[in-house]
Design a protein around this motif. Structure first.
Motif, PDB file in Angstrom:
ATOM      1  N   THR A   5       8.629 -52.182  11.940  1.00  0.00           N
ATOM      2  CA  THR A   5       9.801 -51.399  11.620  1.00  0.00           C
ATOM      3  C   THR A   5      10.616 -51.020  12.842  1.00  0.00           C
ATOM      4  OG1 THR A   5       8.475 -49.392  11.706  1.00  0.00           O
ATOM      5  CG2 THR A   5       8.750 -50.419   9.565  1.00  0.00           C
ATOM      6  N   MET A   6       9.979 -50.964  14.013  1.00  0.00           N
ATOM      7  CA  MET A   6      10.682 -50.472  15.189  1.00  0.00           C
ATOM      8  C   MET A   6      11.252 -51.557  16.065  1.00  0.00           C
ATOM      9  SD  MET A   6       8.364 -47.277  16.408  1.00  0.00           S
ATOM     10  CE  MET A   6       9.596 -46.817  17.609  1.00  0.00           C
ATOM     11  N   ILE A   7      10.663 -52.709  16.025  1.00  0.00           N
ATOM     12  CA  ILE A   7      11.089 -53.719  16.994  1.00  0.00           C
ATOM     13  C   ILE A   7      12.452 -54.253  16.610  1.00  0.00           C
ATOM     14  CG2 ILE A   7      10.569 -55.999  17.891  1.00  0.00           C
ATOM     15  CD1 ILE A   7       7.642 -55.162  17.783  1.00  0.00           C
ATOM     16  N   ALA A   8      13.388 -54.147  17.514  1.00  0.00           N
ATOM     17  CA  ALA A   8      14.766 -54.484  17.210  1.00  0.00           C
ATOM     18  C   ALA A   8      15.198 -55.785  17.839  1.00  0.00           C
ATOM     19  CB  ALA A   8      15.682 -53.358  17.668  1.00  0.00           C
ATOM     20  N   GLY A   9      14.233 -56.524  18.369  1.00  0.00           N
ATOM     21  CA  GLY A   9      14.574 -57.848  18.867  1.00  0.00           C
ATOM     22  C   GLY A   9      14.842 -57.862  20.343  1.00  0.00           C
ATOM     23  N   ALA A  10      13.894 -58.360  21.112  1.00  0.00           N
ATOM     24  CA  ALA A  10      14.122 -58.404  22.536  1.00  0.00           C
ATOM     25  C   ALA A  10      13.345 -59.518  23.171  1.00  0.00           C
ATOM     26  CB  ALA A  10      13.718 -57.101  23.179  1.00  0.00           C
ATOM     27  N   CYS A  11      13.794 -59.907  24.350  1.00  0.00           N
ATOM     28  CA  CYS A  11      13.015 -60.899  25.077  1.00  0.00           C
ATOM     29  C   CYS A  11      13.428 -60.882  26.514  1.00  0.00           C
ATOM     30  CB  CYS A  11      13.189 -62.245  24.421  1.00  0.00           C
ATOM     31  SG  CYS A  11      11.860 -63.348  24.796  1.00  0.00           S
ATOM     32  N   ASN A 152      13.908 -61.442  15.928  1.00  0.00           N
ATOM     33  CA  ASN A 152      13.580 -60.597  17.072  1.00  0.00           C
ATOM     34  C   ASN A 152      12.451 -61.227  17.867  1.00  0.00           C
ATOM     35  OD1 ASN A 152      10.897 -59.421  16.091  1.00  0.00           O
ATOM     36  ND2 ASN A 152      12.264 -58.768  14.442  1.00  0.00           N
ATOM     37  N   VAL A 153      12.341 -60.795  19.102  1.00  0.00           N
ATOM     38  CA  VAL A 153      11.382 -61.383  20.027  1.00  0.00           C
ATOM     39  C   VAL A 153      10.593 -60.280  20.717  1.00  0.00           C
ATOM     40  CG1 VAL A 153      11.098 -62.996  21.948  1.00  0.00           C
ATOM     41  CG2 VAL A 153      13.044 -63.234  20.410  1.00  0.00           C
ATOM     42  N   LYS A 154       9.293 -60.520  20.919  1.00  0.00           N
ATOM     43  CA  LYS A 154       8.415 -59.495  21.477  1.00  0.00           C
ATOM     44  C   LYS A 154       7.859 -59.851  22.851  1.00  0.00           C
ATOM     45  CE  LYS A 154       6.937 -58.202  16.831  1.00  0.00           C
ATOM     46  NZ  LYS A 154       5.807 -57.774  15.990  1.00  0.00           N
ATOM     47  N   SER A 155       7.987 -61.080  23.261  1.00  0.00           N
ATOM     48  CA  SER A 155       7.305 -61.560  24.472  1.00  0.00           C
ATOM     49  C   SER A 155       8.066 -61.180  25.740  1.00  0.00           C
ATOM     50  CB  SER A 155       7.147 -63.079  24.410  1.00  0.00           C
ATOM     51  OG  SER A 155       6.490 -63.472  23.240  1.00  0.00           O
ATOM     52  N   LEU A 156       7.969 -59.929  26.167  1.00  0.00           N
ATOM     53  CA  LEU A 156       8.656 -59.516  27.371  1.00  0.00           C
ATOM     54  C   LEU A 156       7.908 -58.429  28.120  1.00  0.00           C
ATOM     55  CD1 LEU A 156      11.619 -57.154  26.573  1.00  0.00           C
ATOM     56  CD2 LEU A 156      10.025 -57.925  24.838  1.00  0.00           C
ATOM     57  N   VAL A 157       8.250 -58.299  29.377  1.00  0.00           N
ATOM     58  CA  VAL A 157       7.635 -57.311  30.265  1.00  0.00           C
ATOM     59  C   VAL A 157       8.747 -56.468  30.884  1.00  0.00           C
ATOM     60  CG1 VAL A 157       6.244 -56.935  32.334  1.00  0.00           C
ATOM     61  CG2 VAL A 157       5.718 -58.856  30.813  1.00  0.00           C
ATOM     62  N   TRP A 158       8.618 -55.140  30.758  1.00  0.00           N
ATOM     63  CA  TRP A 158       9.585 -54.217  31.341  1.00  0.00           C
ATOM     64  C   TRP A 158       9.182 -53.872  32.778  1.00  0.00           C
ATOM     65  CZ3 TRP A 158      14.039 -52.876  28.913  1.00  0.00           C
ATOM     66  CH2 TRP A 158      14.141 -53.224  27.561  1.00  0.00           C
ATOM     67  N   TYR A 159      10.171 -53.665  33.612  1.00  0.00           N
ATOM     68  CA  TYR A 159       9.921 -53.272  35.006  1.00  0.00           C
ATOM     69  C   TYR A 159      11.163 -52.563  35.543  1.00  0.00           C
ATOM     70  CZ  TYR A 159      12.919 -57.052  36.820  1.00  0.00           C
ATOM     71  OH  TYR A 159      13.987 -57.856  37.126  1.00  0.00           O
ATOM     72  N   GLY A 324      11.584 -61.908  12.078  1.00  0.00           N
ATOM     73  CA  GLY A 324      12.940 -62.161  11.619  1.00  0.00           C
ATOM     74  C   GLY A 324      13.045 -62.169  10.116  1.00  0.00           C
ATOM     75  N   THR A 325      14.267 -62.130   9.626  1.00  0.00           N
ATOM     76  CA  THR A 325      14.510 -62.146   8.192  1.00  0.00           C
ATOM     77  C   THR A 325      14.803 -63.569   7.720  1.00  0.00           C
ATOM     78  OG1 THR A 325      16.802 -61.525   8.698  1.00  0.00           O
ATOM     79  CG2 THR A 325      15.328 -59.779   7.991  1.00  0.00           C
ATOM     80  N   ILE A 326      14.389 -63.851   6.506  1.00  0.00           N
ATOM     81  CA  ILE A 326      14.575 -65.180   5.940  1.00  0.00           C
ATOM     82  C   ILE A 326      15.348 -65.084   4.630  1.00  0.00           C
ATOM     83  CG2 ILE A 326      12.269 -65.075   4.880  1.00  0.00           C
ATOM     84  CD1 ILE A 326      12.155 -68.131   5.146  1.00  0.00           C
ATOM     85  N   LEU A 327      16.410 -65.892   4.510  1.00  0.00           N
ATOM     86  CA  LEU A 327      17.233 -65.907   3.303  1.00  0.00           C
ATOM     87  C   LEU A 327      16.813 -67.064   2.413  1.00  0.00           C
ATOM     88  CD1 LEU A 327      19.018 -64.286   5.430  1.00  0.00           C
ATOM     89  CD2 LEU A 327      20.942 -64.857   3.934  1.00  0.00           C
ATOM     90  N   THR A 328      16.632 -66.766   1.136  1.00  0.00           N
ATOM     91  CA  THR A 328      16.193 -67.752   0.160  1.00  0.00           C
ATOM     92  C   THR A 328      17.081 -67.695  -1.080  1.00  0.00           C
ATOM     93  OG1 THR A 328      14.705 -66.228  -0.988  1.00  0.00           O
ATOM     94  CG2 THR A 328      13.799 -67.414   0.911  1.00  0.00           C
ATOM     95  N   ILE A 329      17.107 -68.793  -1.824  1.00  0.00           N
ATOM     96  CA  ILE A 329      17.793 -68.784  -3.119  1.00  0.00           C
ATOM     97  C   ILE A 329      16.767 -68.469  -4.206  1.00  0.00           C
ATOM     98  CG2 ILE A 329      18.995 -70.184  -4.843  1.00  0.00           C
ATOM     99  CD1 ILE A 329      20.312 -71.714  -2.583  1.00  0.00           C
ATOM    100  N   THR A 330      17.020 -67.414  -4.956  1.00  0.00           N
ATOM    101  CA  THR A 330      16.125 -67.031  -6.045  1.00  0.00           C
ATOM    102  C   THR A 330      16.769 -67.220  -7.418  1.00  0.00           C
ATOM    103  OG1 THR A 330      16.736 -64.754  -5.410  1.00  0.00           O
ATOM    104  CG2 THR A 330      14.541 -65.485  -4.835  1.00  0.00           C
ATOM    105  N   LYS A 331      18.083 -67.428  -7.441  1.00  0.00           N
ATOM    106  CA  LYS A 331      18.782 -67.801  -8.676  1.00  0.00           C
ATOM    107  C   LYS A 331      19.884 -68.765  -8.270  1.00  0.00           C
ATOM    108  CE  LYS A 331      21.331 -65.947 -12.652  1.00  0.00           C
ATOM    109  NZ  LYS A 331      21.933 -64.722 -13.243  1.00  0.00           N
TER     110      LYS A 331
END
Length: 433
Positions: A5-11, A152-159, A324-331
């Motif tokens: 819920t918190m990760i807003a996408g970073a790398c 979103n991406v999680k593989s990063l190091v802050w410095y 990430g979010t995935i869009l699909t056709i359901t109808k």
């Protein structure tokens, strides 16, 4: 789940340069006057406002009317609607696990081989994204069902660049260099890392991200997939190796602020604050883009990040962990098909890129359209990814991914061996089969 819920996408900065694509022409869609397209989506607040701008461009270009219903309970609503036989034309899933479940009851409509090939050719690490949108239907036949959008991406190091500059430290380009830097900082009398697993009832999850990243850096993507689905046992030696690769950093008193025993008790919110001390209590912190929200007030601009690097010796490319979010056709409808094709056009991505809070692996976008330099850096790493995989614990059964895996990482930090922890996690998985 906290990290979901918190990760807003970073790398991080890409290892290789990205060449900007030629400017794409504005989207010109088919004439859909009179068509109504309905969409169920998870975006609320500012994100919903940004998605409305993407929708408005589609309506302007086609004459169609799009009616969207976004809410935090959209996942549950999608399942209810599919089972009741009254879904929206397009349903947006926050992660592929539930989409796969809906495909298994024939709740999704295949997008076809042409769309699948388009993703392979036009998304960075395209085969990864095509695979992540491919599921078995009720008859067991695998079909391509979904387009990923806003990832979103999680593989990063802050410095803190100023801290590095003062000591003459360089940003590492490989895992071997990161290990060398870790040893160097410790030899200089500093603590290389701040690590904290505390998160109330969710304590332990930051370490699962570490292990997932290490799995992608020590094993092939196929092995990662086998692990996530338990086709390969959790106590396989390859998983134990990944846990111990995390332990190389986290279980050495000389490498962690507060010592190894403090890792399990320090809050993940507080753990990076040591970077901002004078002198700093630590020099690096592996975490996703949301973490600046917990930096000391007014200090976020002092920090930067770099890609959590891969092992140069293992030749596994540049794997990226994220979601990430995935869009699909359901109808199915003509309008629904046209909207999914709209997502292939760079403009459908660039509109949201310019607003912020959006990342895309689409190779055709103009990276200069990203709202901030930080987002552009994140976009560059997506462009250079050779493999993309979803957060493994989010795809595992809840009793494991949000249960025994979390607890196991706390126990490991407390002194248990990687094998003991892996054995216990496998037992929990066996218990729900």
């Amino acid at each position: 789940m906290m990290k979901k819920t918190m990760i807003a996408g970073a790398c991080a900065l890409a290892a290789a340069a990205v060449t900007a694509p030629a400017m794409a022409a504005d989207y010109k869609g088919p004439n859909l006057k009179g068509e109504v397209v309905t969409i169920t989506c998870p975006w609320t607040g500012a994100e919903e406002g940004m998605f409305k701008k993407v929708i408005a461009n589609f309506e302007k270009s086609t004459g169609a009317t799009v009616k969207h219903s976004c809410s935090q309970s959209s996942e549950q609503q999608i399942v209810i609607d599919i089972k009741a036989g009254s879904p929206s034309n397009i349903s947006v899933f926050p992660q592929p696990g539930l989409a796969a479940n809906m495909a298994a009851i024939d709740g999704l409509k295949p997008l076809g081989a042409k769309a699948q090939e388009w993703v392979k050719k036009n998304y960075a690490a395209g085969s990864s994204w095509a695979d992540l949108g491919t599921y078995a239907n009720k008859a067991g036949k695998k079909e391509f069902y979904g387009m990923f959008y806003n990832v979103n991406v999680k593989s990063l190091v802050w410095y803190i660049p100023e801290n590095f500059k003062e000591k003459g430290y360089k940003v590492p380009k490989s895992m071997e260099e990161l290990q060398t830097l870790t040893k160097k900082i410790a030899a200089d009398g500093g603590k290389p890392w701040c690590i904290g697993l505390g998160s109330d009832a969710a304590t332990g999850w930051p370490a699962t991200d570490w292990v997932e990243d290490m799995m992608l850096r020590t094993q092939t993507p196929e092995v990662y997939d086998q692990w996530v689905s338990n086709k390969m046992k959790f106590n396989d030696k390859r998983v134990i190796e990944a846990i111990e690769a995390y332990g190389w950093f986290a279980k050495n008193d000389a490498y962690v602020d507060g010592g190894a025993k403090a890792v399990a008790t320090v809050s993940f919110k507080d753990s990076p604050k040591g970077m901002f001390g004078s002198p700093p209590k630590c020099y690096m912190h592996r975490q996703a883009s949301f973490i600046p929200a917990f930096f000391p007030e007014g200090k976020a601009d002092e920090a930067d990040f770099f890609y959590f690097p891969s092992y140069s010796s293992k030749k596994l490319g540049n794997p990226v962990l994220g979601g990430g979010t995935i869009l699909t056709i359901t109808k199915d409808s003509k309008g629904a098909r046209a909207f999914m094709e709209y997502l292939q056009h760079p403009q459908s991505h660039e509109i949201w890129m310019a607003e912020g809070g959006f990342l895309t692996p689409h190779k055709g976008v103009d990276l200069a359209k990203y709202k901030t330099a930080s987002l552009k850096k994140q976009g560059e790493i997506l462009q250079n990814a050779t493999t993309f995989r979803f957060d493994g614990s989010d795809l595992m059964p809840g009793a494991v991914g949000a249960g025994s895996f979390w607890r196991g990482m706390v126990n490991y930090s407390g002194g248990a061996s990687a094998k003991e922890v892996a054995d216990e996690i496998q037992k929990s998985w066996d218990a729900i089969k």
